[in-house]
Write a protein that holds these residues in place. Structure first.
Motif, PDB file in Angstrom:
ATOM      1  N   GLU A 289       0.833  -1.207   0.000  1.00  0.00           N
ATOM      2  CA  GLU A 289       0.000   0.000   0.000  1.00  0.00           C
ATOM      3  C   GLU A 289       0.866   1.255   0.000  1.00  0.00           C
ATOM      4  O   GLU A 289       0.573   2.232  -0.695  1.00  0.00           O
ATOM      5  N   GLY A 290       1.966   1.205   0.767  1.00  0.00           N
ATOM      6  CA  GLY A 290       2.886   2.346   0.786  1.00  0.00           C
ATOM      7  C   GLY A 290       3.527   2.577  -0.571  1.00  0.00           C
ATOM      8  O   GLY A 290       3.723   3.725  -0.983  1.00  0.00           O
ATOM      9  N   ARG A 291       3.854   1.512  -1.271  1.00  0.00           N
ATOM     10  CA  ARG A 291       4.420   1.642  -2.624  1.00  0.00           C
ATOM     11  C   ARG A 291       3.433   2.307  -3.572  1.00  0.00           C
ATOM     12  O   ARG A 291       3.792   3.188  -4.362  1.00  0.00           O
ATOM     13  N   MET A 292       2.162   1.890  -3.472  1.00  0.00           N
ATOM     14  CA  MET A 292       1.157   2.440  -4.372  1.00  0.00           C
ATOM     15  C   MET A 292       0.873   3.909  -4.064  1.00  0.00           C
ATOM     16  O   MET A 292       0.637   4.713  -4.982  1.00  0.00           O
ATOM     17  N   GLU A 293       0.912   4.288  -2.777  1.00  0.00           N
ATOM     18  CA  GLU A 293       0.700   5.689  -2.411  1.00  0.00           C
ATOM     19  C   GLU A 293       1.803   6.581  -2.973  1.00  0.00           C
ATOM     20  O   GLU A 293       1.589   7.766  -3.229  1.00  0.00           O
ATOM     21  N   LYS A 294       2.981   6.008  -3.169  1.00  0.00           N
ATOM     22  CA  LYS A 294       4.097   6.763  -3.750  1.00  0.00           C
ATOM     23  C   LYS A 294       4.050   6.758  -5.285  1.00  0.00           C
ATOM     24  O   LYS A 294       4.939   7.288  -5.942  1.00  0.00           O
ATOM     25  N   GLY A 295       3.000   6.136  -5.831  1.00  0.00           N
ATOM     26  CA  GLY A 295       2.839   6.129  -7.279  1.00  0.00           C
ATOM     27  C   GLY A 295       3.618   5.042  -7.985  1.00  0.00           C
ATOM     28  O   GLY A 295       3.767   5.077  -9.219  1.00  0.00           O
TER      29      GLY A 295
END
Length: 423
Positions: A289-295
């Motif tokens: 989820e953190g990876r996706m929030e960073k785009g």
């Protein structure tokens, strides 16, 4: 008296009573003059009858016999020994469960000693190992009357005879040349056709697990007790450590983590891993989820191999594999793949990582000449260490005259040697 019967040390009782009386009873002035000596006397009066069996026989030989008899009744393997030319003695004891632990996990063994557990000031040595489940536990114990390399080495040799399949590759020791010499004597290595055994000197924090064991033991023992009293408390603590280890092993296999936001299918597979591994996998999954929030998009992995540190270190699904599986093109985590990962821990627990860790622990080999030089250096260092140890034993008696005599005799012995070398 209520605190004294719990067998806390007098300084701890003084602090507890003063704090309680001041904060709870508003009796600060009344307890201000409470002294440790008064508490010691109360404790002796209260616990005298309770501790009678720990004081033991006033005759040393009978105390040792009683200790060995008690340990054998507790199913420990015991062997007494003497070093006649040094007038020293010791006895080794280990439970069959400890023997099994030492043989299975003793490739890396911690060794350390502690004092003031008995009125004879016999030093207790403990060998400590780490098991499949990451839990530190006892491998063996032995008492020695004096802390010199020959007496300690004999204790280690007896442990070797008990644990015939114990083949340590590394010993972790504090900065003790005496212990290092004794290990080299008990484990001569290649020159005797055996595996080399390296001694690694630790920093202050490296032996914390064993130091914690000894600290806990010293809270239970007393310098006024006999060896029988020390043995009673050692057995008591060993049983506690064994119970703790069994609980960790149970949770390792049985405990299940709960997590929000994890797909049921994936959580079901994660639950088939040992509990500590479940924690790591959940952490990696949530990192997606953190990876996706960073785009960041799915990494485009087409196989289960990833170059990240987590995968390289643990050989488990990492955040990149989870990301690709959940949002990428390739469904990497099939049921067969999950089963392959899960089987890694079926037999050995965390020991599957030992062979990978050994590569990082390799110690450069010394030449024969370097070994001879090192042995001479260790011999001198051991003598200095023994002199320091004996000085502090005499100093702690508080007898100024005896301390002065010790220093004069030491000086008279050393001065001729030093003067001859200078000449």
């Amino acid at each position: 008296m209520q605190e004294a019967i719990k067998n806390y040390r007098p300084p701890e009782i003084v602090n507890a009573v003063k704090e309680y009386a001041t904060e709870k009873l508003d009796l600060g002035e009344s307890v201000k003059e409470l002294r440790q000596k008064k508490v010691t006397n109360i404790k002796y009066k209260v616990r005298g009858a309770l501790d009678a069996h720990l004081v033991g026989n006033s005759d040393l030989k009978l105390d040792i016999q009683d200790s060995i008899f008690f340990l054998k009744n507790q199913e420990y393997l015991v062997e007494y020994y003497e070093i006649s030319h040094l007038s020293t003695y010791g006895f080794v004891f280990m439970h069959p469960k400890q023997l099994k632990n030492l043989e299975q996990h003793g490739w890396l063994t911690l060794i350390d000693s502690t004092h003031k557990t008995n009125r004879y000031d016999c030093r207790l040595f403990t060998l400590y190992i780490r098991d499949y489940y990451g839990c530190w536990n006892v491998g063996a114990h032995f008492f020695v009357s004096k802390e010199d390399s020959v007496t300690i080495a004999e204790g280690l040799k007896i442990v070797r005879r008990f644990a015939r399949h114990w083949s340590p590759r590394y010993f972790l020791s504090d900065q003790s040349n005496i212990e290092s010499n004794s290990i080299r004597m008990a484990f001569p290595g290649l020159k005797n056709g055996e595996q080399d055994c390296d001694v690694i000197f630790c920093t202050v924090t490296s032996t914390n697990a064993l130091e914690s064991y000894h600290s806990e033991l010293k809270r239970l023992t007393s310098p006024q007790h006999g060896l029988i009293g020390a043995c009673h408390k050692i057995v008591e603590l060993d049983k506690k450590k064994c119970s703790d280890s069994e609980h960790v092993a149970y949770e390792f296999r049985v405990k299940r983590i709960s997590a929000v936001g994890v797909d049921d299918d994936i959580l079901q597979e994660i639950h088939k891993f040992p509990f500590p591994v479940q924690q790591m996998l959940i952490s990696e999954f949530c990192a997606v989820e953190g990876r996706m929030e960073k785009g960041k998009s799915a990494p485009g992995l087409t196989s289960l191999h990833c170059y990240c540190l987590f995968f390289h270190r643990y050989l488990l699904p990492c955040r990149h594999i989870f990301h690709e599986h959940a949002y990428g093109v390739t469904k990497l985590l099939t049921s067969d793949v999950w089963e392959k990962f899960q089987r890694m821990f079926d037999e050995a627990g965390f020991d599957i990582y030992i062979s990978r860790g050994l590569v990082d622990l390799e110690v450069p080999r010394m030449t024969e000449a370097e070994k001879a030089t090192e042995n001479r250096r260790l011999a001198v260092s051991e003598l200095m260490e023994r002199v320091r140890d004996m000085y502090w034993r005499v100093e702690e008696t508080g007898n100024i005259e005896q301390t002065g005599t010790f220093i004069r005799e030491l000086k008279n012995c050393i001065e001729p040697v030093l003067n001859n070398q200078m000449a």
